[in-house]
Design an enzyme around this catalytic site. Structure first.
Site, PDB file in Angstrom:
ATOM      1  N   LYS A  13       0.829  -1.218   0.000  1.00  0.00           N
ATOM      2  CA  LYS A  13       0.000   0.000   0.000  1.00  0.00           C
ATOM      3  C   LYS A  13       0.866   1.272   0.000  1.00  0.00           C
ATOM      4  CE  LYS A  13      -0.997  -0.446   4.881  1.00  0.00           C
ATOM      5  NZ  LYS A  13       0.240   0.156   5.364  1.00  0.00           N
ATOM      6  N   ARG A  87      -6.156   2.970  11.514  1.00  0.00           N
ATOM      7  CA  ARG A  87      -5.897   1.549  11.737  1.00  0.00           C
ATOM      8  C   ARG A  87      -6.835   0.984  12.805  1.00  0.00           C
ATOM      9  NH1 ARG A  87      -0.027   1.933   9.979  1.00  0.00           N
ATOM     10  NH2 ARG A  87       0.557  -0.193   9.538  1.00  0.00           N
ATOM     11  N   ARG A 125      12.228  -7.626   3.031  1.00  0.00           N
ATOM     12  CA  ARG A 125      12.074  -6.237   2.604  1.00  0.00           C
ATOM     13  C   ARG A 125      13.232  -5.348   3.086  1.00  0.00           C
ATOM     14  NH1 ARG A 125       6.487  -2.891   3.459  1.00  0.00           N
ATOM     15  NH2 ARG A 125       6.992  -2.698   5.660  1.00  0.00           N
ATOM     16  N   ARG A 158      13.903  -2.730   8.497  1.00  0.00           N
ATOM     17  CA  ARG A 158      13.241  -2.018   9.591  1.00  0.00           C
ATOM     18  C   ARG A 158      13.381  -2.752  10.921  1.00  0.00           C
ATOM     19  NH1 ARG A 158       7.471   0.088   7.357  1.00  0.00           N
ATOM     20  NH2 ARG A 158       6.862  -0.803   9.368  1.00  0.00           N
ATOM     21  N   ARG A 169       2.279  -7.171  14.370  1.00  0.00           N
ATOM     22  CA  ARG A 169       1.665  -6.207  13.433  1.00  0.00           C
ATOM     23  C   ARG A 169       0.539  -6.875  12.646  1.00  0.00           C
ATOM     24  NH1 ARG A 169       6.645  -4.731  10.212  1.00  0.00           N
ATOM     25  NH2 ARG A 169       5.340  -3.315   9.034  1.00  0.00           N
TER      26      ARG A 169
HETATM   27  P1  AMP Z   1       3.840   1.262   8.859  1.00  0.00           P
HETATM   28  O1  AMP Z   1       5.053   1.942   8.318  1.00  0.00           O
HETATM   29  O2  AMP Z   1       2.569   1.810   8.295  1.00  0.00           O
HETATM   30  O3  AMP Z   1       3.925  -0.244   8.750  1.00  0.00           O
HETATM   31  O4  AMP Z   1       3.800   1.599  10.433  1.00  0.00           O
HETATM   32  C1  AMP Z   1       4.882   1.244  11.287  1.00  0.00           C
HETATM   33  C2  AMP Z   1       4.483   1.339  12.743  1.00  0.00           C
HETATM   34  O5  AMP Z   1       4.071   2.683  13.060  1.00  0.00           O
HETATM   35  C3  AMP Z   1       3.287   0.472  13.159  1.00  0.00           C
HETATM   36  O6  AMP Z   1       3.650  -0.874  13.408  1.00  0.00           O
HETATM   37  C4  AMP Z   1       2.869   1.190  14.437  1.00  0.00           C
HETATM   38  O7  AMP Z   1       3.769   0.949  15.488  1.00  0.00           O
HETATM   39  C5  AMP Z   1       3.007   2.663  14.024  1.00  0.00           C
HETATM   40  N1  AMP Z   1       1.781   3.154  13.360  1.00  0.00           N
HETATM   41  C6  AMP Z   1       1.598   3.399  12.029  1.00  0.00           C
HETATM   42  N2  AMP Z   1       0.359   3.837  11.776  1.00  0.00           N
HETATM   43  C7  AMP Z   1      -0.280   3.899  12.970  1.00  0.00           C
HETATM   44  C8  AMP Z   1      -1.591   4.261  13.365  1.00  0.00           C
HETATM   45  N3  AMP Z   1      -2.522   4.648  12.473  1.00  0.00           N
HETATM   46  N4  AMP Z   1      -1.899   4.186  14.683  1.00  0.00           N
HETATM   47  C9  AMP Z   1      -0.982   3.804  15.596  1.00  0.00           C
HETATM   48  N5  AMP Z   1       0.270   3.433  15.290  1.00  0.00           N
HETATM   49  C10 AMP Z   1       0.634   3.465  13.980  1.00  0.00           C
END
Ligand code: AMP
Length: 218
Positions: A13, A87, A125, A158, A169
């Site tokens: 995404k 989320r 990744r 990461r 996650r």
């Molecule tokens: P992502 O890069 O979108 O996979 O996000 C990485 C991490 O950021 C997630 O595993 C959460 O720890 C935090 N995170 C991202 N989006 C949110 C959200 N909408 N609400 C709370 N934590 C978030």
């Protein structure tokens, strides 16, 4: 126009949303990127966010509300693609409130990829620390190992792409984010897109979907 991208971690995404925002000249809100930026700061908030991210846990709604409010304030009047927000159902309420005076959300895209496939993708990744480009060591490797094809930046894995954090996650996604997918489905604004195809094919479909929305609005 306001569009939300939802999908499990590793669904692609971010890659799609970033390219579409550029192509369609829309502002791009990537929740994870915003949080990773804050997490680098040597403050109590930064450290709290970094700990949550490393554990694969969600950051508090209050923080998310502040981050999204600041972004909308800086991008007034622009169309926006939201990636990784909301989320949780509580975050969908926050977004609804924030967009109430702007006509609300136009579209929610659910990028559908199986759990097995995302585990395969996430474990391989790597990401560019400078421009955020995403590579997969198996299916989409950089030309030079460890170096970004686009900007020459260094590639890294990461901190939350360890097996334990990936599981956490994914659990969060299926238990807490899927209710948001169902909510948007009930509201009639959800479109499900098969995310297990080549990147360009998905991109073409998404662009068509968003353009058809534009035409409907005319
Ligand atoms: P992502 O890069 O979108 O996979 O996000 C990485 C991490 O950021 C997630 O595993 C959460 O720890 C935090 N995170 C991202 N989006 C949110 C959200 N909408 N609400 C709370 N934590 C978030």
């Amino acid at each position: 126009m306001y569009i939300v991208f939802i999908g499990p971690p590793g669904s692609g995404k971010g890659t799609q949303a970033r390219c579409l925002a550029k192509d369609l000249d829309m502002a791009y809100f990537a929740a994870g990127d915003q949080l990773r930026y804050l997490a680098k700061q040597d403050t109590a908030l930064g450290r709290r966010i970094a700990d949550k991210i490393a554990a694969g846990e969600l950051v508090a709604d209050e923080t998310m509300e502040e981050v999204i409010a600041a972004f909308l304030e800086n991008n007034k009047g622009k169309s926006v693609i939201f990636d990784g927000f909301p989320r949780l159902s509580s975050q969908a309420d926050i977004l609804k409130r924030k967009l109430a005076d702007e006509g609300g959300l136009d579209l929610a895209i659910f990028l559908d990829v199986s759990r097995e496939e995302v585990i395969r993708r996430l474990s391989a990744r790597v990401i560019c620390q400078d421009c955020g480009a995403v590579y997969n060591k198996n299916t989409n490797p950089p030309q030079e190992e460890g170096q970004c094809d686009k900007c020459g930046g260094q590639l890294y894995q990461r901190t939350d792409e360890t097996p334990a954090a990936i599981e956490k996650r994914l659990d969060n996604f299926y238990n807490k984010t899927m209710p948001v997918v169902k909510l948007y489905c009930r509201q009639g604004i959800l479109k499900k897109v098969d995310g297990e195809r080549v990147i360009d094919e998905i991109f073409r479909d998404l662009k068509k979907l968003i353009s058809s929305l534009d035409t409907e609005a005319d």
